[in-house]
Scaffold this motif. Structure first.
Motif, PDB file in Angstrom:
ATOM      1  N   GLU A 119     -21.423 -73.605 -72.259  1.00  0.00           N
ATOM      2  CA  GLU A 119     -22.659 -73.944 -71.537  1.00  0.00           C
ATOM      3  C   GLU A 119     -23.683 -72.815 -71.649  1.00  0.00           C
ATOM      4  N   ILE A 120     -23.213 -71.578 -71.494  1.00  0.00           N
ATOM      5  CA  ILE A 120     -24.108 -70.423 -71.580  1.00  0.00           C
ATOM      6  C   ILE A 120     -24.699 -70.325 -72.995  1.00  0.00           C
ATOM      7  N   ALA A 121     -23.843 -70.556 -73.995  1.00  0.00           N
ATOM      8  CA  ALA A 121     -24.317 -70.516 -75.387  1.00  0.00           C
ATOM      9  C   ALA A 121     -25.400 -71.563 -75.627  1.00  0.00           C
ATOM     10  N   GLU A 122     -25.203 -72.768 -75.087  1.00  0.00           N
ATOM     11  CA  GLU A 122     -26.190 -73.831 -75.247  1.00  0.00           C
ATOM     12  C   GLU A 122     -27.528 -73.441 -74.611  1.00  0.00           C
ATOM     13  N   GLU A 123     -27.469 -72.802 -73.453  1.00  0.00           N
ATOM     14  CA  GLU A 123     -28.691 -72.379 -72.779  1.00  0.00           C
ATOM     15  C   GLU A 123     -29.385 -71.263 -73.574  1.00  0.00           C
ATOM     16  N   LEU A 124     -28.602 -70.319 -74.093  1.00  0.00           N
ATOM     17  CA  LEU A 124     -29.174 -69.240 -74.904  1.00  0.00           C
ATOM     18  C   LEU A 124     -29.837 -69.805 -76.163  1.00  0.00           C
ATOM     19  N   LEU A 125     -29.194 -70.798 -76.774  1.00  0.00           N
ATOM     20  CA  LEU A 125     -29.769 -71.428 -77.964  1.00  0.00           C
ATOM     21  C   LEU A 125     -31.095 -72.103 -77.624  1.00  0.00           C
TER      22      LEU A 125
END
Length: 471
Positions: A119-125
């Motif tokens: 989820e964090i990776a998706e937000e960073l992307l």
């Protein structure tokens, strides 16, 4: 045993050194004296926001204590995502990738944290922090490599899209590694993934792979289109909203890709059949504005490509039709212009046609021949290759007609572009063309050529190492 310093010890030392009490420091930092006191005495951990305030109040650069924060509050502690999540976002803001690496390495022994890190990776992307997102996707994918999960496939898709860049040899590797995961994606995600993969293979001119991926995409898109109109369920219509384009586009784009394959292979009759296929969109049932926009684009592309295929097959009378089409075409982009010029130059070189007057119409566009940054895989990958290719065709045209200054100018542009793209085959083609006409190059041009060759050589030595022949 190595003693790990603590942030609170550093803060306590600073207060003594500056002669400040807790209340005074709290005022400087904009924090409650009770919180400062609890931090100094060790009765309270701290948030990343509090740490940033303390760091600023001490006159230290942002992120100064982040390594200590990891030591004091993350490593050898039960993972606390309420503390870790804001810390990861803050590290991404400050581009502290090593800190992110350490944190993720410390907690990823447990698969339970995969969903949250994903989820964090998706937000960073979504924020455009690709380098930080890539680290998380890679660790989640590594942790889940034996799970055969959809999340693993999505991670591999994200890794692929982030890694694809200027270097075509790296792009080929990224495409090859990603391809086996496509079938594990959600049905709709598969269509966008296949489209992106096909565009990378197209930029690499791997025509057999372009055709293979296009046919798979077409078959899957046709099934989804039939299901959408048979079921007409809310769930089915909701799932199609995930797509970046209307569903019918994936069917028609597959035909366009197949047309480009046969055009590249010189089978212009077969290319025309596929072009007529994506020009005829009477079967499309939707009538909304987005659909009409895409139908208009396909008809626009088809009209041009019918002319181009006839022209490249040897019907040189079609050149005038093509020029008239270019003059009347609306909403022409810079990308369209370079493709139009490229088609003209290929025909001119193949059939020895004088197109000097036509080239003048493109002078403004030729000045701006440059690579584009875009999140769209076609614009990001295929278009830069067309720019480099166009430079080569222009150089070929001018050099064979003894316009050496213009010829070498375009050739050097093309060589630099192919070096940036790390496309050795076409870089060597440029070298061969230069050497064929080297006697006509002025000393400055020869020097620029040799400097570029030396630069390429040195880069290859750094990348591949040297072989010690002693012994």
């Amino acid at each position: 045993m190595k003693h790990t310093p603590t942030i609170r010890a550093e803060l306590d030392r600073y207060l003594q050194q500056e002669g400040l009490n807790i209340a005074q420091f709290g005022q400087i930092a904009g924090m409650n004296r009770g919180i400062i006191s609890a931090i100094v005495t060790g009765n309270k951990s701290m948030s990343i926001n509090q740490l940033d305030r303390i760091t600023e109040a001490m006159g230290l650069p942002e992120g100064h204590f982040y390594d200590l924060f990891i030591e004091n509050y993350i490593i050898d502690h039960p993972p606390n995502m309420r503390r870790i999540e804001p810390f990861l976002f803050r590290c991404a803001e400050l581009d502290k990738l090593d800190a992110i690496r350490r944190v993720v390495g410390a907690i990823m022994d447990n698969l339970l944290y995969s969903p949250k890190l994903f989820e964090i990776a998706e937000e960073l992307l979504a924020q455009g922090r690709n380098a930080a997102a890539l680290l998380l996707y890679e660790r989640v994918a590594e942790a889940e490599k034996y799970q055969h999960s959809e999340r693993l496939a999505v991670c591999q898709y994200r890794i692929f899209t982030i890694q694809v860049g200027d270097d075509q040899s790296r792009n080929l590797k990224a495409a090859t590694l990603f391809e086996p995961y496509i079938e594990r994606l959600d049905e709709m995600d598969q269509l966008d993934a296949l489209k992106d993969l096909a565009n990378v293979y197209r930029s690499l001119r791997k025509w057999d792979k372009v055709e293979e991926v296009a046919r798979i995409m077409r078959a899957k898109a046709e099934i989804q289109y039939i299901l959408k109109h048979e079921q007409k369920s809310r769930e089915r219509n909701e799932s199609t909203k995930k797509l970046t384009r209307p569903l019918f586009v994936y069917i028609s784009y597959a035909d366009l890709l197949c047309a480009s394959v046969y055009e590249a292979q010189g089978d212009y009759q077969q290319a025309l059949q596929y072009t007529y296929a994506y020009a005829n969109l009477d079967w499309v049932k939707e009538t909304d504005e987005d659909t009409q926009h895409w139908i208009g684009l396909f008809k626009h592309w088809a009209k041009a490509n019918v002319i181009v295929n006839k022209l490249l097959s040897g019907d040189t009378k079609m050149l005038q039709d093509y020029v008239e089409y270019i003059d009347t075409a609306e909403d022409t982009t810079e990308e369209d212009r370079v493709i139009q010029l490229l088609n003209i130059m290929i025909a001119a070189n193949r059939y020895d046609i004088d197109v000097s007057n036509i080239i003048k119409r493109f002078e403004a566009d030729m000045v701006s021949l440059s690579q584009h940054s875009s999140s769209d895989m076609y614009t990001q990958q295929v278009v830069p290759d067309y720019f480099a290719w166009c430079g080569y065709e222009l150089a070929h045209y001018y050099l064979h007609r003894s316009f050496y200054d213009d010829g070498f100018k375009h050739l050097m542009y093309s060589m630099v572009s192919y070096h940036t793209l790390n496309n050795e085959t076409y870089f060597i083609n440029c070298m061969g063309l230069f050497l064929h006409f080297r006697d006509h190059a002025v000393p400055e041009t020869k020097a620029a050529f040799l400097n570029l060759i030396e630069k390429v050589w040195m880069n290859n030595v750094k990348k591949n190492g040297t072989v010690d022949h002693r012994g």
